[in-house]
Design a protein around this motif. Sequence first.
Motif, short mmCIF file in Angstrom:
data_model
loop_
_atom_site.label_atom_id
_atom_site.label_comp_id
_atom_site.label_asym_id
_atom_site.label_seq_id
_atom_site.Cartn_x
_atom_site.Cartn_y
_atom_site.Cartn_z
N GLY A 94 4.55 3.34 9.45
CA GLY A 94 4.38 4.25 8.30
C GLY A 94 3.98 3.56 7.02
O GLY A 94 3.66 4.21 6.03
N GLY A 95 3.99 2.21 7.02
CA GLY A 95 3.78 1.50 5.76
C GLY A 95 2.32 1.19 5.48
O GLY A 95 1.54 0.86 6.38
N LEU A 96 1.96 1.31 4.21
CA LEU A 96 0.61 0.91 3.77
C LEU A 96 0.66 -0.55 3.34
O LEU A 96 1.70 -1.04 2.91
CB LEU A 96 0.17 1.77 2.59
CG LEU A 96 -0.09 3.25 2.89
CD1 LEU A 96 -0.18 4.05 1.60
CD2 LEU A 96 -1.38 3.43 3.68
N GLY A 97 -0.48 -1.21 3.39
CA GLY A 97 -0.52 -2.62 2.96
C GLY A 97 -0.75 -2.76 1.47
O GLY A 97 -1.37 -3.72 1.02
N THR A 98 -0.23 -1.80 0.68
CA THR A 98 -0.54 -1.80 -0.76
C THR A 98 -0.04 -3.06 -1.46
O THR A 98 -0.72 -3.59 -2.33
CB THR A 98 0.08 -0.57 -1.47
OG1 THR A 98 1.36 -0.33 -0.89
CG2 THR A 98 -0.76 0.66 -1.27
N THR A 99 1.16 -3.56 -1.08
CA THR A 99 1.68 -4.75 -1.76
C THR A 99 0.77 -5.96 -1.53
O THR A 99 0.76 -6.89 -2.32
CB THR A 99 3.10 -5.12 -1.28
OG1 THR A 99 3.12 -5.02 0.13
CG2 THR A 99 4.16 -4.24 -1.88
N MET A 100 0.00 -5.90 -0.44
CA MET A 100 -0.91 -7.01 -0.15
C MET A 100 -2.36 -6.65 -0.49
O MET A 100 -3.30 -7.30 -0.04
CB MET A 100 -0.76 -7.43 1.32
CG MET A 100 0.61 -8.05 1.60
SD MET A 100 0.98 -8.22 3.36
CE MET A 100 -0.03 -9.62 3.80
N GLY A 101 -2.51 -5.58 -1.28
CA GLY A 101 -3.84 -5.23 -1.78
C GLY A 101 -4.73 -4.53 -0.77
O GLY A 101 -5.94 -4.50 -0.92
N CYS A 102 -4.12 -3.93 0.28
CA CYS A 102 -4.93 -3.22 1.29
C CYS A 102 -4.73 -1.71 1.13
O CYS A 102 -3.68 -1.27 0.67
CB CYS A 102 -4.51 -3.64 2.69
SG CYS A 102 -4.70 -5.40 2.92
N THR A 103 -5.73 -0.95 1.54
CA THR A 103 -5.66 0.50 1.32
C THR A 103 -5.14 1.24 2.54
O THR A 103 -4.54 2.29 2.42
CB THR A 103 -7.05 1.06 0.96
OG1 THR A 103 -7.98 0.57 1.93
CG2 THR A 103 -7.46 0.63 -0.42
N GLY A 104 -5.36 0.71 3.75
CA GLY A 104 -4.95 1.43 4.96
C GLY A 104 -3.59 1.01 5.46
O GLY A 104 -2.82 0.37 4.74
#
Length: 477
Positions: A94-104
């Motif tokens: 369920g997690g997005l890769g936002t903390t690592m700068g990813c969008t998906g």
Amino acid sequence: MATAATLNPAEAEKLEKLKAATAALNQISENEKSGFINLITRYLSGEAQYVDWSKIQTPTDEVVVPYDTLAPVSEDPAETKKLLDKLVVLKLNGGLGTTMGCTGPKSVIEVRNGLTFLDLIVIQIETLNKKYGCNVPLLLMNSFNTHDDTLKIVEKYAKSNIEIHTFNQSQYPRLVVEDFMPLPSKGNTGKDAWYPPGHGDVFPSLMNSGKLDALLSQGKEYVFVANSDNLGAVVDLKILNHLISNKNEYCMEVTPKTLADVKGGTLISYEGRVQLLEIAQVPDEHVNEFKSIEKFKIFNTNNLWVNLKAIKRLVQESALKMEIIPNPKEVDGVKVLQLETAAGAAIRFFDRAIGINVPRSRFLPVKATSDLLLVQSDLYTLSDDGYVVRNEARKNPTNPTIELGPEFKKVGNFLSRFKSIPSIVELDSLKVSGDVWFGSGITLKGKVTIAAKPGTKLEIPDRAVIADKVINGPEDI
């Protein structure tokens, strides 16, 4: 269960208004609405979250079983097939890769050799299915954030020797703190108005999606649940065999705690049952004790093995009342609250629940680019069957500690700053800050600190060997 009757009049009125507003939300199912209202009711009734510190006991080896005492598994491939045919693998996706700068979805970040987390998971299960002629399906629990992307991504595995199922975890409305109303009923209809309520939701969602009954009808007995970003969470036959032999309904893999894991939940014996103790439940005066590695020696890896029939029984009885984790956020300047639960906290509701104290190799999460550096380096190799294996040349049982500055936080930036990942087999610690760029074929050993002076670009040249050094400029290399 807490009911509206146990609330004071003001809280009860608040709940009634919230129920009416939630009933009008047409974006979510009736199951989701009742799950949400249940959670809120329990929260408002102030169910005790703290534990009585004097009642905590250290679990015995019967409760937290040492991995090396597990019985060996039969060498007979037919017996192994029998075991594996009872198993389902479920990855929390369920997690997005936002903390690592990813969008998906985070699971599509490339880990090694151009392969993503999801690629490696598929290769691992495919290999098992091929080797033993079994059918271990893969389930992905998505959130509304990752669902659409994941459906597109799994199309590429259509021809593989593995059944892949996806289902969505619940979608709950965020609560506006000021008046305790759902954010979507205030005219905010975007994704920001909603949240997935933590991975404790895996049990009701598995049931509500119809997947649980489908798996039971196929003769499946156990589900192995793990985070999709934990590269060490692979199927383990000894654990599966132990649970089936001893009729354990639930097993949490724990591993010895290091100073890097002080915030992780731990297992305790409490009032005759095994229970997860999280830092949020610890009274303030005992927090330092909780963080020490003397008293609480193990922590939860979030690799969980659970009996499917037991999940069905407990969900039907509404018995899974995991501790509520309040998570305050802000959306467009509005203070909101989201209430979550964790899957590990369910341990105390299952019969014959145990922990197994597993080797550290079963816990290899990638939460940040510093973790990515570890798994992409020569500290690990990738086997043909999709396993990330630690290099035996590394004598120190613990991994190096790595701290990278904000310039390295996003995966794209991280990759552009390394021509190739340095050799770190003999590294103890690395600290990098400022505008630093790495050439190819670099070797780092011992304790290394690289700090570029403000406003200057510092390039580490190809094939440099840096051992036990502090580097602030080219003259220090």
